[in-house]
Scaffold this active site. Structure first.
Site, PDB file in Angstrom:
ATOM      1  N   ARG A 119      12.897  40.532 -17.868  1.00  0.00           N
ATOM      2  CA  ARG A 119      13.124  39.675 -19.045  1.00  0.00           C
ATOM      3  C   ARG A 119      14.291  40.192 -19.891  1.00  0.00           C
ATOM      4  O   ARG A 119      14.547  41.388 -19.949  1.00  0.00           O
ATOM      5  CB  ARG A 119      11.819  39.571 -19.848  1.00  0.00           C
ATOM      6  CG  ARG A 119      10.748  38.871 -19.018  1.00  0.00           C
ATOM      7  CD  ARG A 119       9.454  38.741 -19.755  1.00  0.00           C
ATOM      8  NE  ARG A 119       9.587  37.893 -20.935  1.00  0.00           N
ATOM      9  CZ  ARG A 119       8.614  37.708 -21.818  1.00  0.00           C
ATOM     10  NH1 ARG A 119       7.445  38.321 -21.648  1.00  0.00           N
ATOM     11  NH2 ARG A 119       8.802  36.934 -22.847  1.00  0.00           N
ATOM     12  N   SER A 164      13.782  33.299 -32.216  1.00  0.00           N
ATOM     13  CA  SER A 164      12.872  34.215 -31.524  1.00  0.00           C
ATOM     14  C   SER A 164      12.208  35.134 -32.536  1.00  0.00           C
ATOM     15  O   SER A 164      12.869  35.911 -33.223  1.00  0.00           O
ATOM     16  CB  SER A 164      13.636  35.055 -30.501  1.00  0.00           C
ATOM     17  OG  SER A 164      12.859  36.177 -30.126  1.00  0.00           O
ATOM     18  N   ASP A 312       4.490  28.739 -26.712  1.00  0.00           N
ATOM     19  CA  ASP A 312       3.510  29.255 -25.735  1.00  0.00           C
ATOM     20  C   ASP A 312       2.523  28.182 -25.274  1.00  0.00           C
ATOM     21  O   ASP A 312       1.734  28.421 -24.367  1.00  0.00           O
ATOM     22  CB  ASP A 312       2.735  30.437 -26.334  1.00  0.00           C
ATOM     23  CG  ASP A 312       3.638  31.647 -26.546  1.00  0.00           C
ATOM     24  OD1 ASP A 312       4.702  31.721 -25.901  1.00  0.00           O
ATOM     25  OD2 ASP A 312       3.273  32.522 -27.358  1.00  0.00           O
ATOM     26  N   LYS A 339      10.093  33.615 -19.921  1.00  0.00           N
ATOM     27  CA  LYS A 339       8.776  34.105 -20.379  1.00  0.00           C
ATOM     28  C   LYS A 339       8.150  34.938 -19.257  1.00  0.00           C
ATOM     29  O   LYS A 339       8.845  35.387 -18.364  1.00  0.00           O
ATOM     30  CB  LYS A 339       7.898  32.922 -20.790  1.00  0.00           C
ATOM     31  CG  LYS A 339       8.418  32.185 -22.030  1.00  0.00           C
ATOM     32  CD  LYS A 339       8.328  33.044 -23.269  1.00  0.00           C
ATOM     33  CE  LYS A 339       8.878  32.361 -24.496  1.00  0.00           C
ATOM     34  NZ  LYS A 339       8.969  33.259 -25.646  1.00  0.00           N
ATOM     35  N   ARG A 385      -0.768  32.472 -19.107  1.00  0.00           N
ATOM     36  CA  ARG A 385      -0.849  31.102 -19.656  1.00  0.00           C
ATOM     37  C   ARG A 385      -0.782  30.054 -18.542  1.00  0.00           C
ATOM     38  O   ARG A 385      -1.353  28.967 -18.672  1.00  0.00           O
ATOM     39  CB  ARG A 385       0.240  30.877 -20.694  1.00  0.00           C
ATOM     40  CG  ARG A 385       0.082  31.810 -21.888  1.00  0.00           C
ATOM     41  CD  ARG A 385       0.701  31.292 -23.151  1.00  0.00           C
ATOM     42  NE  ARG A 385       0.872  32.387 -24.094  1.00  0.00           N
ATOM     43  CZ  ARG A 385      -0.090  32.880 -24.871  1.00  0.00           C
ATOM     44  NH1 ARG A 385      -1.297  32.355 -24.843  1.00  0.00           N
ATOM     45  NH2 ARG A 385       0.164  33.894 -25.687  1.00  0.00           N
TER      46      ARG A 385
HETATM   47  C1  S3P Z   1       5.835  36.217 -29.863  1.00  0.00           C
HETATM   48  C2  S3P Z   1       6.928  35.402 -29.946  1.00  0.00           C
HETATM   49  C3  S3P Z   1       7.290  34.394 -28.921  1.00  0.00           C
HETATM   50  C4  S3P Z   1       6.116  34.093 -28.002  1.00  0.00           C
HETATM   51  C5  S3P Z   1       5.403  35.327 -27.565  1.00  0.00           C
HETATM   52  C6  S3P Z   1       4.882  36.123 -28.748  1.00  0.00           C
HETATM   53  C7  S3P Z   1       5.597  37.196 -30.927  1.00  0.00           C
HETATM   54  O1  S3P Z   1       8.363  34.887 -28.155  1.00  0.00           O
HETATM   55  O2  S3P Z   1       6.555  33.357 -26.877  1.00  0.00           O
HETATM   56  O3  S3P Z   1       4.306  34.998 -26.712  1.00  0.00           O
HETATM   57  O4  S3P Z   1       4.495  37.766 -31.014  1.00  0.00           O
HETATM   58  O5  S3P Z   1       6.523  37.446 -31.702  1.00  0.00           O
HETATM   59  P1  S3P Z   1       9.910  34.767 -28.663  1.00  0.00           P
HETATM   60  O6  S3P Z   1       9.951  35.313 -30.012  1.00  0.00           O
HETATM   61  O7  S3P Z   1      10.703  35.574 -27.692  1.00  0.00           O
HETATM   62  O8  S3P Z   1      10.217  33.311 -28.579  1.00  0.00           O
END
Ligand code: S3P
Length: 426
Positions: A119, A164, A312, A339, A385
């Site tokens: 990732r 993000s 998500d 993801k 998921r």
């Molecule tokens: C999260 C942010 C999201 C989400 C992840 C949890 C977090 O990702 O998809 O499951 O706890 O800050 P991104 O911030 O990379 O979009």
């Protein structure tokens, strides 16, 4: 798994994953104890706990129970770890912890499982380097393992290229240790649990629209935290309850932070019979009880600023769209490709096995709903998921479904199948 005739009962969802991670992290940096109630003892959050144990933080309770106490002694008490820190499958652990480690005056290495090592990490290593951290990764800082030599940070202004919460949070946490102020501007609002919890732990943080600033050199103090139920876990039951005939599910104590409730808006737009009851606030986070009853669904458009507010939930929304009458278009969701799996490709490939009609776009999906789903042998691709979304598809499909490699639900919802089995009326 066989299709169900109806789903009825009370669904107790685990504590919110994002908030559980953050409560451990802020508790570990704070002075004084942080008692975390309704902590999510899933693999992801337990990876965060183990990393902080390696950094010398003491915990009471293994986290396997509902209550975990973090014995915070301030950031000075954290010490250089003797071995590589293992974030397992958890992007949140790796990215947020990298922000913290960038601020601490020692050397550390962060790694994770095969999925996490694929990732993108330059989104955090780039701005953390700009703040003055020594941080390296494979392919010019793009991939873990990450090696970090922290300390000596200064505040920066940083415009996030994509919304993000993980990147925003990594920089705000690094900002706690920086000289001067750190400012992060987002193209669209992402989940704001870090900001809320930092405030709750006594930090000063300034929010103006999509721009968040944190003055450096602040101290946090330990606090009790009660974690709301995870709306991302509730989502599977919201869709299952809406799509299964003669069903009614009650899901108490779910976090309804507006940066997370895109799923509720979209399901309502699709025609779901959904109620939010008894709204209240717990430790700075809004919470409500949710009730869903079965109803016919219709297609919709999911795009733009809505995407970060349901990022998500797209796997299970794709299942709802396959069951719904008419077309659903999902756009602006290229983030799904990076993801736990490439969720656009995996959704297209796996839902087709159920006879669904989907087209993969570079940033989304077109789902032509209403074709009767048939049970299938499908694969989670090791993505928690996807395993749960495909299980929901199996509940509504005619015939038998097998979800291979479904054990990965322990990442975010260890009791998913027990909860589901308690609701089935065959
Ligand atoms: C999260 C942010 C999201 C989400 C992840 C949890 C977090 O990702 O998809 O499951 O706890 O800050 P991104 O911030 O990379 O979009």
């Amino acid at each position: 798994m066989e299709p169900v005739r109806s789903l009825r009962g009370i669904v107790n969802v685990p504590g919110d994953k994002s908030i559980s991670h953050r409560a451990v992290m802020l508790g570990a940096l704070a002075e004084g104890d942080t008692r975390i109630e309704h902590f999510l003892a899933g693999d992801d959050c337990l990876a965060t706990v183990r990393c902080f144990q390696e950094l010398g933080v003491q915990f009471t309770g293994s986290g396997e129970e509902d209550v975990l106490i973090v014995r915070g002694r301030g950031p000075e008490a954290l010490r250089e770890p003797a071995d590589v820190l293992n974030a397992a499958n958890s992007g949140t652990t790796m990215r947020l912890l990298a922000g913290i480690l960038a601020g601490l005056p020692f050397f550390s290495v962060l790694s994770g499982d095969q999925s996490l090592r694929r990732r993108p990490m330059r989104r955090i290593t780039g701005p953390l380097q700009e703040m003055g951290a020594g941080i390296w990764g494979r392919r010019g800082g793009e991939f873990a393992p990450l090696a970090i030599r922290g300390g000596g940070l200064h505040g920066i202004y940083y415009q996030l290229p994509v919304a993000s919460a993980q990147v925003k949070s990594a920089l705000l946490l690094a900002g706690l240790f920086a000289r001067g102020e750190t400012t992060v501007a987002e193209p669209a609002p992402s989940r704001d649990h870090t900001e809320r919890l930092l405030k709750y732990f006594g930090a000063e943080i300034k929010i103006a629209g999509n721009t968040i600033s944190i003055p450096g050199g602040q101290r946090l103090s330990g606090r009790p935290v009660k974690i709301p139920g995870d709306i991302s876990a509730a989502a599977f039951f919201l869709v299952a309850g809406a799509c299964t005939p003669d069903s009614e599910l009650f899901i108490p104590g779910v976090g309804v932070n507006p940066t997370r409730t895109g799923i509720l808006e979209v399901l309502r737009q699709m025609g779901a019979d959904l109620e939010e009851l008894n709204r209240r606030e717990i430790h700075g986070e809004p919470v409500a009880d949710l009730r869903v009853r079965s109803s016919p669904l219709k297609g919709t458009v999911i795009a733009g600023e809505l995407i970060p507010r349901l990022i998500d939930e797209i796997p299970v929304l794709a299942v709802a769209a396959a069951v719904a009458e008419g077309e659903t278009v999902i756009r602006d969701a290229a983030e799904l490709k990076v993801k736990e799996s490439d969720r656009l490709a995996v959704l297209a490939a796996e839902l087709r096995k159920f006879n669904a009609d989907l087209e993969e776009l570079p940033d989304g999906l077109i789902i032509r709903g209403g074709r009767p789903l048939r049970g299938a042998v499908c694969h989670s691709h090791g993505d928690h998921r996807m395993a749960m979304a495909l299980t929901v598809a199996g509940l509504t499909a005619g015939g038998r479904t097998v979800v291979k490699n479904a054990g990965c639900v322990t990442v975010s919802f260890p009791r998913f199948y027990d909860v589901l089995n308690s609701l089935r009326e065959k």
